[in-house]
Write a protein that holds these residues in place. Sequence first.
Motif, PDB file in Angstrom:
ATOM      1  N   LEU A 287      -9.670  -1.677  -5.701  1.00 35.89           N
ATOM      2  CA  LEU A 287      -8.576  -2.370  -5.538  1.00 35.89           C
ATOM      3  C   LEU A 287      -8.998  -3.926  -5.816  1.00 35.89           C
ATOM      4  O   LEU A 287      -9.697  -4.508  -5.176  1.00 35.89           O
ATOM      5  CB  LEU A 287      -8.215  -2.173  -3.958  1.00 35.89           C
ATOM      6  N   PRO A 288      -8.340  -4.202  -6.772  1.00 33.58           N
ATOM      7  CA  PRO A 288      -8.625  -5.877  -6.953  1.00 33.58           C
ATOM      8  C   PRO A 288      -8.188  -6.532  -5.998  1.00 33.58           C
ATOM      9  O   PRO A 288      -7.209  -6.227  -5.139  1.00 33.58           O
ATOM     10  CB  PRO A 288      -7.711  -5.852  -8.651  1.00 33.58           C
ATOM     11  N   PRO A 289      -8.552  -7.918  -6.008  1.00 38.86           N
ATOM     12  CA  PRO A 289      -7.866  -8.918  -5.014  1.00 38.86           C
ATOM     13  C   PRO A 289      -6.502  -8.765  -4.933  1.00 38.86           C
ATOM     14  O   PRO A 289      -5.811  -8.891  -5.897  1.00 38.86           O
ATOM     15  CB  PRO A 289      -8.425 -10.243  -5.794  1.00 38.86           C
ATOM     16  N   CYS A 290      -5.938  -8.595  -3.963  1.00 38.01           N
ATOM     17  CA  CYS A 290      -4.813  -8.615  -3.343  1.00 38.01           C
ATOM     18  C   CYS A 290      -4.099  -9.214  -2.156  1.00 38.01           C
ATOM     19  O   CYS A 290      -3.319  -8.731  -1.596  1.00 38.01           O
ATOM     20  CB  CYS A 290      -4.636  -6.851  -3.430  1.00 38.01           C
ATOM     21  N   SER A 291      -4.768 -10.507  -1.981  1.00 36.65           N
ATOM     22  CA  SER A 291      -4.206 -11.183  -1.090  1.00 36.65           C
ATOM     23  C   SER A 291      -2.906 -12.061  -0.971  1.00 36.65           C
ATOM     24  O   SER A 291      -2.418 -12.633  -0.179  1.00 36.65           O
ATOM     25  CB  SER A 291      -5.336 -11.964  -0.327  1.00 36.65           C
ATOM     26  N   GLY A 292      -2.567 -12.051  -2.261  1.00 32.05           N
ATOM     27  CA  GLY A 292      -1.390 -12.922  -2.592  1.00 32.05           C
ATOM     28  C   GLY A 292      -1.672 -14.398  -2.784  1.00 32.05           C
ATOM     29  O   GLY A 292      -0.689 -15.223  -2.610  1.00 32.05           O
ATOM     30  N   GLY A 293      -2.996 -14.822  -3.126  1.00 32.36           N
ATOM     31  CA  GLY A 293      -3.374 -16.014  -3.403  1.00 32.36           C
ATOM     32  C   GLY A 293      -3.477 -16.865  -2.002  1.00 32.36           C
ATOM     33  O   GLY A 293      -3.270 -18.164  -2.174  1.00 32.36           O
ATOM     34  N   ARG A 294      -4.121 -16.083  -1.060  1.00 35.68           N
ATOM     35  CA  ARG A 294      -3.893 -17.089   0.200  1.00 35.68           C
ATOM     36  C   ARG A 294      -5.718 -17.517   0.609  1.00 35.68           C
ATOM     37  O   ARG A 294      -5.742 -18.095   1.699  1.00 35.68           O
ATOM     38  CB  ARG A 294      -3.909 -16.097   1.453  1.00 35.68           C
ATOM     39  N   GLY A 295      -6.246 -17.413  -0.670  1.00 36.63           N
ATOM     40  CA  GLY A 295      -7.753 -17.874  -0.537  1.00 36.63           C
ATOM     41  C   GLY A 295      -8.617 -17.093   0.085  1.00 36.63           C
ATOM     42  O   GLY A 295      -9.631 -17.412   0.668  1.00 36.63           O
ATOM     43  N   ASN A 296      -8.285 -15.740   0.254  1.00 38.14           N
ATOM     44  CA  ASN A 296      -9.235 -14.753   0.679  1.00 38.14           C
ATOM     45  C   ASN A 296     -10.586 -14.796  -0.110  1.00 38.14           C
ATOM     46  O   ASN A 296     -10.699 -14.864  -1.265  1.00 38.14           O
ATOM     47  CB  ASN A 296      -8.842 -13.338   0.968  1.00 38.14           C
ATOM     48  N   ARG A 297     -11.606 -14.323   0.622  1.00 37.90           N
ATOM     49  CA  ARG A 297     -13.135 -14.508   0.162  1.00 37.90           C
ATOM     50  C   ARG A 297     -13.400 -12.947  -0.382  1.00 37.90           C
ATOM     51  O   ARG A 297     -13.611 -12.322   0.728  1.00 37.90           O
ATOM     52  CB  ARG A 297     -14.076 -15.051   0.926  1.00 37.90           C
ATOM     53  N   TYR A 298     -13.668 -12.680  -1.645  1.00 42.04           N
ATOM     54  CA  TYR A 298     -14.223 -11.605  -2.207  1.00 42.04           C
ATOM     55  C   TYR A 298     -15.428 -11.245  -2.401  1.00 42.04           C
ATOM     56  O   TYR A 298     -15.899 -12.279  -2.957  1.00 42.04           O
ATOM     57  CB  TYR A 298     -13.173 -11.031  -3.330  1.00 42.04           C
ATOM     58  N   THR A 299     -16.165 -10.442  -2.088  1.00 40.06           N
ATOM     59  CA  THR A 299     -17.680 -10.428  -1.959  1.00 40.06           C
ATOM     60  C   THR A 299     -18.039  -8.726  -2.341  1.00 40.06           C
ATOM     61  O   THR A 299     -17.078  -7.923  -2.476  1.00 40.06           O
ATOM     62  CB  THR A 299     -18.440 -10.493  -0.848  1.00 40.06           C
ATOM     63  N   VAL A 300     -19.169  -8.584  -2.886  1.00 44.26           N
ATOM     64  CA  VAL A 300     -19.811  -7.430  -3.270  1.00 44.26           C
ATOM     65  C   VAL A 300     -21.332  -7.211  -2.833  1.00 44.26           C
ATOM     66  O   VAL A 300     -21.866  -8.164  -2.580  1.00 44.26           O
ATOM     67  CB  VAL A 300     -19.787  -7.198  -4.931  1.00 44.26           C
TER      68      VAL A 300
END
Length: 164
Positions: free
Chosen positions: A128-141
């Motif tokens: 699932l690609p980043p899907c927070s709506g641009g709220r600045g959520n931090r994505y990691t792996v």
Amino acid sequence: MKTIALTCGLMMAASTAMADMTAQLSGGWDGRKVPAGQQCKLHGGKGSTPPMRVSGIPQGAVWIVAYFNDKSYGPLSRDGGHGTIAYPVRGATTDLPAVPGMSAKLPGGARVIKAARSSGDYASPGYLPPCSGGRGNRYTVDLKAIDKAGKVLDEITNFDIGKY
């Protein structure tokens, strides 16, 4: 006293052995901001995993398993909340190609190990690609080098891929 010194020495050697693997993002990903268009379809994107080069892969590793997470959203913040993808190892340095989001069909021998834990409109059979709506959520792996028996030989945790 010798037992304590030996035990401490072994613990230090074990932690050193698990610290050789490194990763580098490419394809416009810089670890700070998710590139334009790499978000989920619900937010106007057609996102894929970031392409990465993993170096220092231990001998005996046959897979790099990538656990994608949104550290800002509890239910998808760990253990591959945004999907778990395995990539075949092709030597001590292996390029992990970008694989499409919202799909179980992956190129380059990559496989979905576990689909994203999202549901409803956000459900994905894979990443699932980043899907927070641009709220600045931090994505990691989290990246784990795995041998043919399933043993973790080395790992990188909380590797920043960007904020969205």
